[in-house]
Design a protein around this motif. Sequence first.
Motif, PDB file in Angstrom:
ATOM      1  N   GLY A 127      -5.340   4.230  -3.982  1.00  0.00           N
ATOM      2  CA  GLY A 127      -6.107   3.061  -4.379  1.00  0.00           C
ATOM      3  C   GLY A 127      -6.842   2.354  -3.258  1.00  0.00           C
ATOM      4  N   GLU A 128      -6.730   2.863  -2.038  1.00  0.00           N
ATOM      5  CA  GLU A 128      -7.429   2.283  -0.892  1.00  0.00           C
ATOM      6  C   GLU A 128      -8.081   3.411  -0.094  1.00  0.00           C
ATOM      7  OE1 GLU A 128      -7.671  -0.909  -0.615  1.00  0.00           O
ATOM      8  OE2 GLU A 128      -6.032  -1.561  -1.904  1.00  0.00           O
ATOM      9  N   SER A 129      -9.062   3.059   0.714  1.00  0.00           N
ATOM     10  CA  SER A 129      -9.766   4.058   1.523  1.00  0.00           C
ATOM     11  C   SER A 129      -9.132   4.177   2.899  1.00  0.00           C
ATOM     12  CB  SER A 129     -11.238   3.679   1.651  1.00  0.00           C
ATOM     13  OG  SER A 129     -11.857   3.672   0.398  1.00  0.00           O
ATOM     14  N   ILE A 130      -7.899   4.656   2.921  1.00  0.00           N
ATOM     15  CA  ILE A 130      -7.184   4.833   4.183  1.00  0.00           C
ATOM     16  C   ILE A 130      -6.648   6.265   4.215  1.00  0.00           C
ATOM     17  CG2 ILE A 130      -5.350   4.009   5.694  1.00  0.00           C
ATOM     18  CD1 ILE A 130      -5.321   1.409   4.031  1.00  0.00           C
ATOM     19  N   PHE A 131      -6.949   6.966   5.314  1.00  0.00           N
ATOM     20  CA  PHE A 131      -6.500   8.344   5.482  1.00  0.00           C
ATOM     21  C   PHE A 131      -6.208   8.572   6.947  1.00  0.00           C
ATOM     22  CE2 PHE A 131      -7.248  12.749   6.624  1.00  0.00           C
ATOM     23  CZ  PHE A 131      -6.534  13.425   5.664  1.00  0.00           C
ATOM     24  N   THR A 132      -5.134   9.312   7.234  1.00  0.00           N
ATOM     25  CA  THR A 132      -4.832   9.686   8.617  1.00  0.00           C
ATOM     26  C   THR A 132      -4.054  10.993   8.613  1.00  0.00           C
ATOM     27  OG1 THR A 132      -4.022   8.858  10.740  1.00  0.00           O
ATOM     28  CG2 THR A 132      -2.674   8.366   8.791  1.00  0.00           C
ATOM     29  N   GLN A 133      -3.957  11.598   9.779  1.00  0.00           N
ATOM     30  CA  GLN A 133      -3.207  12.847   9.905  1.00  0.00           C
ATOM     31  C   GLN A 133      -2.567  12.912  11.277  1.00  0.00           C
ATOM     32  OE1 GLN A 133      -6.635  15.358   9.127  1.00  0.00           O
ATOM     33  NE2 GLN A 133      -6.552  16.122  11.232  1.00  0.00           N
ATOM     34  N   ALA A 134      -1.504  13.738  11.380  1.00  0.00           N
ATOM     35  CA  ALA A 134      -0.774  13.880  12.642  1.00  0.00           C
ATOM     36  C   ALA A 134      -0.005  15.195  12.636  1.00  0.00           C
ATOM     37  CB  ALA A 134       0.181  12.714  12.835  1.00  0.00           C
ATOM     38  N   ILE A 141       0.870  -1.179   0.000  1.00  0.00           N
ATOM     39  CA  ILE A 141       0.000   0.000   0.000  1.00  0.00           C
ATOM     40  C   ILE A 141       0.900   1.221   0.000  1.00  0.00           C
ATOM     41  CG2 ILE A 141      -1.788   1.263   1.217  1.00  0.00           C
ATOM     42  CD1 ILE A 141      -2.671  -1.395   2.470  1.00  0.00           C
ATOM     43  N   ILE A 142       0.705   2.077  -0.962  1.00  0.00           N
ATOM     44  CA  ILE A 142       1.524   3.287  -1.104  1.00  0.00           C
ATOM     45  C   ILE A 142       0.729   4.480  -0.590  1.00  0.00           C
ATOM     46  CG2 ILE A 142       2.680   4.821  -2.746  1.00  0.00           C
ATOM     47  CD1 ILE A 142       3.111   2.291  -4.486  1.00  0.00           C
ATOM     48  N   PHE A 143       1.379   5.303   0.224  1.00  0.00           N
ATOM     49  CA  PHE A 143       0.741   6.484   0.792  1.00  0.00           C
ATOM     50  C   PHE A 143       1.342   7.759   0.215  1.00  0.00           C
ATOM     51  CE2 PHE A 143      -0.599   3.419   3.832  1.00  0.00           C
ATOM     52  CZ  PHE A 143      -1.759   3.929   4.393  1.00  0.00           C
ATOM     53  N   LEU A 144       0.490   8.728   0.007  1.00  0.00           N
ATOM     54  CA  LEU A 144       0.906  10.070  -0.369  1.00  0.00           C
ATOM     55  C   LEU A 144       0.902  10.897   0.913  1.00  0.00           C
ATOM     56  CD1 LEU A 144       1.573  12.240  -2.480  1.00  0.00           C
ATOM     57  CD2 LEU A 144      -0.887  12.631  -2.689  1.00  0.00           C
ATOM     58  N   VAL A 145       2.060  11.418   1.290  1.00  0.00           N
ATOM     59  CA  VAL A 145       2.198  12.226   2.501  1.00  0.00           C
ATOM     60  C   VAL A 145       2.349  13.679   2.076  1.00  0.00           C
ATOM     61  CG1 VAL A 145       3.611  12.686   4.540  1.00  0.00           C
ATOM     62  CG2 VAL A 145       3.237  10.322   3.773  1.00  0.00           C
ATOM     63  N   GLU A 146       1.547  14.535   2.705  1.00  0.00           N
ATOM     64  CA  GLU A 146       1.571  15.961   2.360  1.00  0.00           C
ATOM     65  C   GLU A 146       1.515  16.811   3.620  1.00  0.00           C
ATOM     66  OE1 GLU A 146      -0.640  16.459  -1.812  1.00  0.00           O
ATOM     67  OE2 GLU A 146      -1.986  15.777  -0.219  1.00  0.00           O
ATOM     68  N   ASP A 147       2.037  18.037   3.509  1.00  0.00           N
ATOM     69  CA  ASP A 147       1.853  19.020   4.572  1.00  0.00           C
ATOM     70  C   ASP A 147       0.380  19.391   4.623  1.00  0.00           C
ATOM     71  OD1 ASP A 147       4.574  19.279   5.259  1.00  0.00           O
ATOM     72  OD2 ASP A 147       4.898  20.694   3.624  1.00  0.00           O
ATOM     73  N   ASP A 148      -0.167  19.452   5.829  1.00  0.00           N
ATOM     74  CA  ASP A 148      -1.549  19.892   6.007  1.00  0.00           C
ATOM     75  C   ASP A 148      -1.543  21.418   6.097  1.00  0.00           C
ATOM     76  OD1 ASP A 148      -4.112  20.546   6.955  1.00  0.00           O
ATOM     77  OD2 ASP A 148      -4.261  18.684   8.078  1.00  0.00           O
TER      78      ASP A 148
END
Length: 56
Positions: free
Chosen positions: A22-29, A4-11
């Motif tokens: 491609g998947e329904s996974i989201f998180t923030q910190a 599973i590949i994640f795109l990490v971005e500044d909020d």
Amino acid sequence: MTEIIFLVEDDPEGGYTARALGESIFTQADTLKDLKEYVRDAVRYYQAVLAQLQGN
């Protein structure tokens, strides 16, 4: 196990977000260290839900 590949971005409101491609996974910190832990937790939860739905 599928990768599973994640795109990490500044909020824009501070901290960071990560969303799976491609998947329904989201998180923030607030920190990248915390984000890494939250991504792991989110993936574990996602996999547990999928296994439950598939009857495993």
